[in-house]
Structures are given as structure tokens and as C-alpha cells.
Scaffold this motif. Structure first.
Motif, PDB file in Angstrom:
ATOM      1  N   GLY A 179     -60.394 -19.347  75.847  1.00 57.08           N
ATOM      2  CA  GLY A 179     -60.557 -19.716  77.259  1.00 57.08           C
ATOM      3  C   GLY A 179     -59.763 -20.955  77.610  1.00 57.08           C
ATOM      4  N   GLY A 180     -59.748 -21.924  76.697  1.00 58.98           N
ATOM      5  CA  GLY A 180     -58.957 -23.128  76.932  1.00 58.98           C
ATOM      6  C   GLY A 180     -57.470 -22.818  77.024  1.00 58.98           C
ATOM      7  N   ILE A 181     -57.006 -21.898  76.175  1.00 57.28           N
ATOM      8  CA  ILE A 181     -55.586 -21.512  76.204  1.00 57.28           C
ATOM      9  C   ILE A 181     -55.257 -20.793  77.507  1.00 57.28           C
ATOM     10  CG2 ILE A 181     -53.872 -19.985  75.133  1.00 57.28           C
ATOM     11  CD1 ILE A 181     -55.199 -20.663  72.431  1.00 57.28           C
ATOM     12  N   VAL A 182     -56.131 -19.872  77.911  1.00 58.87           N
ATOM     13  CA  VAL A 182     -55.903 -19.138  79.166  1.00 58.87           C
ATOM     14  C   VAL A 182     -55.944 -20.102  80.353  1.00 58.87           C
ATOM     15  CG1 VAL A 182     -56.879 -17.394  80.717  1.00 58.87           C
ATOM     16  CG2 VAL A 182     -56.715 -16.926  78.284  1.00 58.87           C
ATOM     17  N   GLY A 183     -56.908 -21.019  80.345  1.00 58.80           N
ATOM     18  CA  GLY A 183     -57.018 -21.973  81.447  1.00 58.80           C
ATOM     19  C   GLY A 183     -55.838 -22.929  81.522  1.00 58.80           C
ATOM     20  N   ALA A 184     -55.329 -23.346  80.368  1.00 61.21           N
ATOM     21  CA  ALA A 184     -54.212 -24.296  80.355  1.00 61.21           C
ATOM     22  C   ALA A 184     -52.895 -23.632  80.737  1.00 61.21           C
ATOM     23  CB  ALA A 184     -54.093 -24.941  78.985  1.00 61.21           C
TER      24      ALA A 184
ATOM     25  N   ALA B  81     -65.465 -27.034  85.846  1.00 62.85           N
ATOM     26  CA  ALA B  81     -65.425 -25.676  85.287  1.00 62.85           C
ATOM     27  C   ALA B  81     -66.789 -25.282  84.746  1.00 62.85           C
ATOM     28  CB  ALA B  81     -64.373 -25.592  84.185  1.00 62.85           C
ATOM     29  N   THR B  82     -67.536 -26.243  84.228  1.00 65.44           N
ATOM     30  CA  THR B  82     -68.869 -25.952  83.703  1.00 65.44           C
ATOM     31  C   THR B  82     -69.801 -25.501  84.813  1.00 65.44           C
ATOM     32  OG1 THR B  82     -68.518 -27.639  82.028  1.00 65.44           O
ATOM     33  CG2 THR B  82     -70.767 -26.896  82.346  1.00 65.44           C
ATOM     34  N   SER B  83     -69.798 -26.210  85.934  1.00 63.62           N
ATOM     35  CA  SER B  83     -70.675 -25.808  87.042  1.00 63.62           C
ATOM     36  C   SER B  83     -70.228 -24.465  87.619  1.00 63.62           C
ATOM     37  CB  SER B  83     -70.712 -26.882  88.127  1.00 63.62           C
ATOM     38  OG  SER B  83     -69.448 -27.005  88.746  1.00 63.62           O
ATOM     39  N   LEU B  84     -68.942 -24.239  87.672  1.00 61.76           N
ATOM     40  CA  LEU B  84     -68.448 -22.945  88.149  1.00 61.76           C
ATOM     41  C   LEU B  84     -68.880 -21.832  87.213  1.00 61.76           C
ATOM     42  CD1 LEU B  84     -66.737 -21.635  90.388  1.00 61.76           C
ATOM     43  CD2 LEU B  84     -64.744 -21.960  88.941  1.00 61.76           C
TER      44      LEU B  84
ATOM     45  N   GLU C 100     -73.133 -21.853  87.365  1.00 57.80           N
ATOM     46  CA  GLU C 100     -73.790 -21.610  88.653  1.00 57.80           C
ATOM     47  C   GLU C 100     -73.204 -20.428  89.414  1.00 57.80           C
ATOM     48  OE1 GLU C 100     -73.579 -25.315  90.731  1.00 57.80           O
ATOM     49  OE2 GLU C 100     -74.597 -26.391  89.107  1.00 57.80           O
ATOM     50  N   HIS C 101     -71.973 -20.071  89.136  1.00 58.36           N
ATOM     51  CA  HIS C 101     -71.321 -18.981  89.881  1.00 58.36           C
ATOM     52  C   HIS C 101     -70.732 -17.948  88.923  1.00 58.36           C
ATOM     53  CE1 HIS C 101     -71.856 -21.337  93.486  1.00 58.36           C
ATOM     54  NE2 HIS C 101     -71.311 -22.375  92.858  1.00 58.36           N
ATOM     55  N   PHE C 102     -71.508 -17.603  87.912  1.00 54.90           N
ATOM     56  CA  PHE C 102     -71.030 -16.641  86.912  1.00 54.90           C
ATOM     57  C   PHE C 102     -70.743 -15.287  87.547  1.00 54.90           C
ATOM     58  CE2 PHE C 102     -71.507 -13.728  83.291  1.00 54.90           C
ATOM     59  CZ  PHE C 102     -70.655 -14.347  82.389  1.00 54.90           C
ATOM     60  N   ASP C 103     -71.535 -14.905  88.546  1.00 52.83           N
ATOM     61  CA  ASP C 103     -71.308 -13.628  89.214  1.00 52.83           C
ATOM     62  C   ASP C 103     -69.948 -13.590  89.907  1.00 52.83           C
ATOM     63  OD1 ASP C 103     -72.202 -15.585  90.963  1.00 52.83           O
ATOM     64  OD2 ASP C 103     -73.174 -14.143  92.314  1.00 52.83           O
ATOM     65  N   LEU C 104     -69.525 -14.714  90.483  1.00 54.61           N
ATOM     66  CA  LEU C 104     -68.201 -14.767  91.111  1.00 54.61           C
ATOM     67  C   LEU C 104     -67.091 -14.662  90.062  1.00 54.61           C
ATOM     68  CD1 LEU C 104     -68.762 -17.564  93.777  1.00 54.61           C
ATOM     69  CD2 LEU C 104     -68.667 -15.089  94.140  1.00 54.61           C
ATOM     70  N   LEU C 105     -67.316 -15.261  88.893  1.00 51.93           N
ATOM     71  CA  LEU C 105     -66.313 -15.160  87.827  1.00 51.93           C
ATOM     72  C   LEU C 105     -66.153 -13.718  87.358  1.00 51.93           C
ATOM     73  CD1 LEU C 105     -67.108 -18.282  85.625  1.00 51.93           C
ATOM     74  CD2 LEU C 105     -65.179 -17.949  87.167  1.00 51.93           C
ATOM     75  N   THR C 106     -67.266 -13.039  87.134  1.00 46.65           N
ATOM     76  CA  THR C 106     -67.167 -11.645  86.673  1.00 46.65           C
ATOM     77  C   THR C 106     -66.558 -10.752  87.751  1.00 46.65           C
ATOM     78  OG1 THR C 106     -69.458 -11.233  87.339  1.00 46.65           O
ATOM     79  CG2 THR C 106     -69.064 -11.824  85.040  1.00 46.65           C
ATOM     80  N   GLU C 107     -66.868 -11.047  88.990  1.00 50.14           N
ATOM     81  CA  GLU C 107     -66.264 -10.283  90.086  1.00 50.14           C
ATOM     82  C   GLU C 107     -64.763 -10.545  90.159  1.00 50.14           C
ATOM     83  OE1 GLU C 107     -66.476 -10.435  94.912  1.00 50.14           O
ATOM     84  OE2 GLU C 107     -68.392 -10.492  93.832  1.00 50.14           O
TER      85      GLU C 107
ATOM     86  N   ALA D 108     -62.622 -19.677  84.946  1.00 50.67           N
ATOM     87  CA  ALA D 108     -63.410 -20.812  85.444  1.00 50.67           C
ATOM     88  C   ALA D 108     -62.567 -22.086  85.449  1.00 50.67           C
ATOM     89  CB  ALA D 108     -64.656 -21.002  84.587  1.00 50.67           C
ATOM     90  N   MET D 109     -61.748 -22.289  84.425  1.00 49.43           N
ATOM     91  CA  MET D 109     -60.903 -23.486  84.382  1.00 49.43           C
ATOM     92  C   MET D 109     -59.854 -23.459  85.484  1.00 49.43           C
ATOM     93  SD  MET D 109     -60.456 -23.964  80.268  1.00 49.43           S
ATOM     94  CE  MET D 109     -59.409 -25.404  80.409  1.00 49.43           C
TER      95      MET D 109
END
Length: 192
Positions: free
Chosen positions: A81-86, A148-151, A154-161, A137-138
């Protein structure tokens, strides 16, 4: 010119003083049952070799192999995830690394149990998916100026969508590559 040998007490701090004339001489220690290298009574046990190989790791332990695979899956998901985010790209080699590390750890500890390659492949699918969500998320956190942690929490459904909307053939290919690497990594590590 001849030299005489120094008395036993000179030059040798471990030499025993000579016995008095006419005194009984101590008997030489006898080997144990014909073995001249056996431990003598009152002697110290032999010390271990200084370069002895370490104790063999736990092998063929299914439960420990599964626990290690789950821990490695979570750790590699975070790294992926860190690699994808960076980089803001999904990298196939990283998905292969995630899968291989999960399978290798499970096979090395769990041994040759046929359950481990299958479980490793499933854990790899989850780890690559979770890593992609962490990367999203990042990226989203940078764009929305939130953490990114709060995203993520708190908004995991938006991430999966968001993941399902942006998922393409390459996304599923990376999932499959990671699963295949985990399956084959578990098989190879179990026999080595």
C-alpha cells in the motif's frame, strides 16, 4: 653441551609438585569402559563447539505456519500500500513479492501440509487487495488534505467503492499473480 629440563614447578603454573620419596603414587585415571576419550570422574563436561549450527527451526507446524502467514500478509499489505500510495501506480513485481513472501513464510514454518499453499494464495489475494486500498487511501488523503488513517477507518466504504470503479484487467491480473506467487512460494519453501 646439554641442558637439563627445568623442574616441573618452574615455568609451568599447572605442574604438580613431585611426590615425596616412598609415598604411594596416585593411580592414573582409567578410561571409562575402554573409551580413552570418555568423561573422567570429576571432570568438566565438554564445551559446545564454537561454530555449531543453530538449532533447527520449527518445521511442519501447521498452526504456526498459518499464524506466520497472516502476520506476513498484514505486513506486506502495508508495504505494498505504501508503494502504491507513493508511486500512484500498481506495480506487478510488488504483488509478486507480496505473494511470494506470504507463501515462503508459510511453507518454511508450516512444512509440506497441502493446506498451506491454498491458504497462502487466499491470504495473498487479501493482502494485495488490502494494499491497493491502503494505496488509494494514501492518494485520496493527499488530494483531500485529510489523514490516510481516518480515510481508511472512517470511509472504508468509499475506498472499496473507488477500488471497484477503478479496477481493471491489470488489477485482477496483479491479484492473480500474487496468489500464484504465494502458492508456488509455499511449495518451494516446504521442500527446501
Amino acid at each position: 653441551m646439554t641442558q637439563s629440563a627445568p623442574p616441573p614447578s618452574e615455568g609451568n603454573p599447572f605442574a604438580q609438585p613431585p611426590a615425596a620419596p616412598g609415598a604411594p603414587q596416585p593411580a592414573a585415571p582409567q578410561p571409562a569402559e575402554g573409551n580413552p576419550y570418555a568423561q573422567q570422574p570429576g571432570g568438566a563436561p565438554p564445551s559446545p563447539a564454537p561454530f555449531a549450527p543453530p538449532a533447527a527451526p520449527a518445521r511442519n507446524n501447521l498452526a504456526l505456519g498459518l499464524v506466520v502467514a497472516v502476520v506476513v500478509a498484514l505486513a506486506t499489505a502495508g508495504v505494498y500500500g505504501g508503494i502504491v500510495g507513493a508511486t500512484e501506480y500498481e506495480i506487478g513485481y510488488a504483488a509478486v513479492g507480496v505473494g511470494f513472501l506470504i507463501g515462503f513464510a508459510a511453507g518454511k514454518i508450516g512444512g509440506t501440509n497441502p493446506v498451506l499453499p491454498v491458504v497462502s494464495a487466499l491470504l495473498s489475494l487479501g493482502a494485495v487487495y488490502l494494499g491497493q486500498l491502503i494505496g488509494i487511501a494514501m492518494i485520496g488523503a493527499d488530494e483531500l488534505d485529510v489523514s490516510a488513517t481516518s480515510l481508511f477507518t472512517e470511509h472504508f466504504d468509499l475506498l472499496t467503492e473507488g477500488w471497484s470503479e477503478t479496477a481493471d484487467a491489470m488489477t485482477f491480473l496483479f491479484l492473480a499473480i500474487g496468489a500464484f506467487a504465494a502458492f508456488s512460494g509455499a511449495k518451494k519453501a516446504a521442500v527446501s
